[in-house]
Structures are given as structure tokens and as C-alpha cells.
Design a protein around this motif. Structure first.
Motif, PDB file in Angstrom:
ATOM      1  N   THR A 175       0.848  -1.192   0.000  1.00 40.42           N
ATOM      2  CA  THR A 175       0.000   0.000   0.000  1.00 40.42           C
ATOM      3  C   THR A 175       0.884   1.242   0.000  1.00 40.42           C
ATOM      4  OG1 THR A 175      -0.130   0.357   2.406  1.00 40.42           O
ATOM      5  CG2 THR A 175      -1.620  -1.299   1.471  1.00 40.42           C
ATOM      6  N   THR A 176       0.257   2.399  -0.017  1.00 41.43           N
ATOM      7  CA  THR A 176       1.010   3.650   0.121  1.00 41.43           C
ATOM      8  C   THR A 176       0.996   4.132   1.572  1.00 41.43           C
ATOM      9  OG1 THR A 176      -0.946   4.989  -0.400  1.00 41.43           O
ATOM     10  CG2 THR A 176       0.452   4.315  -2.248  1.00 41.43           C
ATOM     11  N   LEU A 177       0.492   3.325   2.473  1.00 40.17           N
ATOM     12  CA  LEU A 177       0.427   3.687   3.889  1.00 40.17           C
ATOM     13  C   LEU A 177       1.784   3.494   4.556  1.00 40.17           C
ATOM     14  CD1 LEU A 177      -2.919   1.847   4.752  1.00 40.17           C
ATOM     15  CD2 LEU A 177      -2.627   4.279   4.215  1.00 40.17           C
ATOM     16  N   THR A 178       1.998   4.206   5.639  1.00 39.93           N
ATOM     17  CA  THR A 178       3.180   4.009   6.473  1.00 39.93           C
ATOM     18  C   THR A 178       2.721   3.713   7.899  1.00 39.93           C
ATOM     19  OG1 THR A 178       3.348   6.378   6.975  1.00 39.93           O
ATOM     20  CG2 THR A 178       4.589   5.563   5.072  1.00 39.93           C
ATOM     21  N   GLY A 179       3.584   3.050   8.642  1.00 40.01           N
ATOM     22  CA  GLY A 179       3.202   2.696  10.000  1.00 40.01           C
ATOM     23  C   GLY A 179       4.397   2.477  10.895  1.00 40.01           C
TER      24      GLY A 179
END
Length: 419
Positions: A175-179
């Protein structure tokens, strides 16, 4: 604070995500917060129930037709139900643990109603495929769509966590999400006590697996490797848990002629589970879809050496030559040889077990709770002291544990008669 956790599985369901959310809820209430959980009903109808000090709001659910115990809530009933739960609870922060149905619609409602949102990802497509019975030819497309769906839901969150660096790496690749990697954590004391109280049969070491008996756990590989142990390495295999592959794997045990050396325990009580960790000599996790593996952490907290699949996040816990061994998934001979080495060497088991316990010390549940408190403060935009109640300002309503900076009125609360 008042915190709403949203999940698609919660006890009495037995799985890692459910167990973690229950521990998180209890850990937060122990620190003075008011905790609510939105979850599918375990038996069908909606309702509100108390689990200790935790208020659980059940959403209508239905049995999934392709699985004997898995239940799901349906969008057309879950969406209004979740919106109403959020409206009535009026949380300071919402923390979702899944993006399927209840998690999805609590996320949408929190976003629409203006409540700060934190998300933790326990999702692996492989686990979904086993429950949904996805055809092999569809899996690549289904995997892509599943990650896109997660991004649509979790993209509304102000902060995202996952249990390990590997889990975050996977999230950021798909995804283009970061965490942020944040261990599920564990309170080791009860496992240490169980190990101290246990007795062992030195002549017949016990190999233990704990988890769902479903395809992605690959317990059939463990059974086949166990059956190939040399005759001079006697051992007993204990399988704790239940699932869709139970009957198939029982037949495999019978066909291999090892039924007298393998015990299927099914679901057992927490007390019996602690005892099982305490008395085992080796823990094995052959699963290939573990974002952390809470049961492996539990076995390590009991001071046990581990043999695990070299897959997903398990290498974060199992360090070859230090606290156990990794094997290539599908390589039965390699798994057999690692088990045989540990079964035949009690001094090595003792040394590796001590190393397991040392590694677990870096996964303190207290540290996990501390970090979540910091994340809640960050998304709220308030000092940490406001979240922890350590500001020195008396709370407005001692029963809620909510400081004056986050005021509460009786009108905001779920009426006691409806809990």
C-alpha cells in the motif's frame, strides 16, 4: 480517557487478534481508562455485555457458510449499528484492529463523526483465503484487491501500527500507507510461573503446537516431520487448538501410525494452556502467515526453545543457533532434523530456552501500553500527562479516569441499564 476498540473477532473466539485485543482492553482498563469494544456477536444477536470492566457492544452476526465456527457481520446491518455505537460511546479515541466489517464501519463512523482514529493491522491475505476457500487461480487478484481495500479503510487513520518490522514492511510494500512496528507484547510472569511449576518426563520430551488447525498453520508438516523422528529420539506431540483441518490431520496421524504419540487437545482453558506451555520441552510453529505469533511469544516467555518456519515475522523471534531453529516451509526433512536435535539434547534445550526468555524481555506488554498511550496523545494533540492522568488535575468523574482536559458528562455515557 474513553477508548473504543473495534474488531472483527473477540473472545470467546480463539485466535491471536482476539487474544491481543482482549489483553489490550484489560490492560487499558487497569490503567484507569474506560474501554468499549465493538465486535461481531459470537452467537448471532446484538447486545451489550460486560467482560470485567470492559463494555462489549455486539453487532449482529451470521455463520460463514464455508467454515464451521467463523461468524461475520453483514454490511447492511453493521453500518448503522457501528455508527450508533460510536455515537453513543463518544470516545476520545477509536482504535481499530481490523478493516473487514465491524472495523470498517466503526472506522467510517469515527471519521464522519470527527473522532481521532488509530489502526493496528493484524491482516494477512493468506488467513482470509483459508476461511473464504478462495480458489488458487484467484489468489493473486484477491491479494491485490484485499490490500487496496485495507488502504481505503486504514487511510483514514491518523496513526497505524503493526506487530513487527516485517508486518510494517509488508504494509508499505502493498500500500502507500506508512506505519510503526509495535509488538503485541506479553506479560511474562504467568508463563514463568507455569514453567517453574511444571514437571517433565526426561525420557519422552514433549513437542507443543498451539493455534488454529487451519491450512496456513501447516501442522501437517509438523506431523509428518514428527513421524520421521529416529527411533532413538522418542517424543510426544501435543496439538492445542481446533479448526477446519482437524479431522484431516487426525486421519493423517492415524495413517502414519503415530496416534499413540500424538494428542489433539482441542480448545483448552487458560489455566490448562499455561500448564501446557510449562511442561513442554520444545515449541514448534510451522505457520507461514504469522505477523508476529502471540503463541510463540508465550512459549518463549515460558523459557522454551522454538522451531519455526522461516516465513513472515517468525525470524524476528527465532534466532537460529541462539534460541532455536528456522526451517524452510515445506522442507519436512529439515524440520525433522531440527526437532531431533532438540529432542535429543536436554542441555541445548535449556540453553536455548534461556535465550528465548531473554528475547521476550524486549516485548514487554507494559512497554506496548506505554507506546499506545503516547500514540493516543499524539493523535489527540494533547500532552501525554493528559492521557495517562498524571497531570495532577483531578479527573471530572473519578469513575471514568478521564482528566478535566477531556471532560465527560453523564449524558455522554452509555446508560448503566443498557450495558
Amino acid at each position: 480517557m474513553r477508548i473504543l476498540l473495534a474488531v472483527d473477532t473477540y473472545p470467546p473466539d480463539v485466535n491471536g487478534a482476539a487474544r491481543f485485543t482482549e489483553r489490550l482492553a484489560n490492560g487499558l482498563t487497569a490503567r484507569g481508562h474506560e474501554v468499549h469494544v465493538a465486535a461481531p456477536s459470537y452467537d448471532g444477536p446484538e447486545g451489550i455485555e460486560m467482560h470485567g470492566d470492559v463494555t462489549v457492544h455486539r453487532v449482529v452476526s451470521y455463520r460463514w457458510p464455508f467454515h464451521e465456527w467463523y461468524r461475520v457481520s453483514l454490511p447492511w446491518t453493521a453500518r448503522p449499528a457501528c455508527a450508533e455505537i460510536v455515537r453513543r460511546v463518544q470516545p476520545d479515541v477509536v482504535h481499530v484492529q481490523a478493516h473487514f466489517i465491524v472495523g470498517r464501519y466503526v472506522t467510517y463512523a469515527a471519521h464522519q463523526q470527527g473522532f481521532p482514529l488509530v489502526a493496528t493491522n493484524h491482516f494477512m491475505p493468506e488467513n482470509l483465503f483459508m476461511h473464504a476457500k478462495t480458489p488458487q487461480w484467484m489468489e493473486d487478484l484477491a491479494r491485490t484487491l484485499a490490500w487496496k481495500d485495507l488502504q481505503r479503510v486504514y487511510g483514514r487513520a491518523a496513526a497505524i501500527t503493526a506487530p513487527t518490522p516485517r508486518a510494517i514492511e509488508l504494509l508499505e510494500q502493498r500500500t502507500t500507507l506508512t506505519g510503526e512496528p509495535l509488538s503485541n507484547g506479553i506479560d511474562a510472569h504467568s508463563y514463568e510461573d507455569a514453567a517453574a511449576a511444571a514437571t517433565h518426563d526426561p525420557a519422552v520430551p514433549s513437542i507443543l503446537f498451539v493455534g488454529r488447525l487451519d491450512g496456513e498453520k501447516k501442522v501437517d508438516e509438523l506431523i509428518k516431520a514428527f513421524a520421521q523422528l529416529p527411533a532413538d529420539r522418542p517424543a510426544h506431540l501435543d496439538l492445542v487448538g481446533d479448526g477446519s483441518c482437524r479431522d484431516e490431520w487426525k486421519k493423517l496421524v492415524a495413517d502414519l501410525g503415530i496416534a499413540d504419540r500424538v494428542t489433539f487437545h482441542g480448545y483448552i482453558s487458560e489455566e490448562d494452556l499455561l500448564a501446557a506451555y510449562g511442561r513442554c520441552d520444545v515449541f514448534c510453529m510451522p505457520g507461514i502467515a504469522e505477523l508476529q505469533s502471540l503463541v510463540t511469544l508465550e512459549a518463549m516467555a515460558a523459557g522454551k526453545p522454538v522451531v519455526a518456519a522461516d516465513a513472515m515475522a517468525l525470524p524476528h523471534l527465532v534466532h537460529p543457533g541462539e534460541n532455536g531453529y528456522l526451517f524452510t516451509p515445506g522442507n519436512i526433512t529439515e524440520l525433522r532434523d531440527h526437532l531431533a536435535t532438540l529432542v535429543g539434547d536436554p542441555e541445548l534445550r535449556e540453553r536455548y530456552g534461556r535465550a528465548s526468555h531473554d528475547i521476550v524481555s524486549k516485548h514487554s506488554f507494559a512497554t506496548t501500553l506505554d507506546r499506545f498511550a503516547e500514540i493516543y496523545a499524539e493523535v489527540l494533540g494533547v500532552p501525554l500527562s493528559v492521557v495517562t492522568g498524571e497531570s495532577g488535575v483531578p479527573a471530572e468523574g473519578a469513575d471514568s479516569g478521564v482528566p478535566a482536559a477531556l471532560p465527560r458528562t453523564d449524558a455522554d455515557r452509555v446508560p448503566a441499564g443498557e450495558r
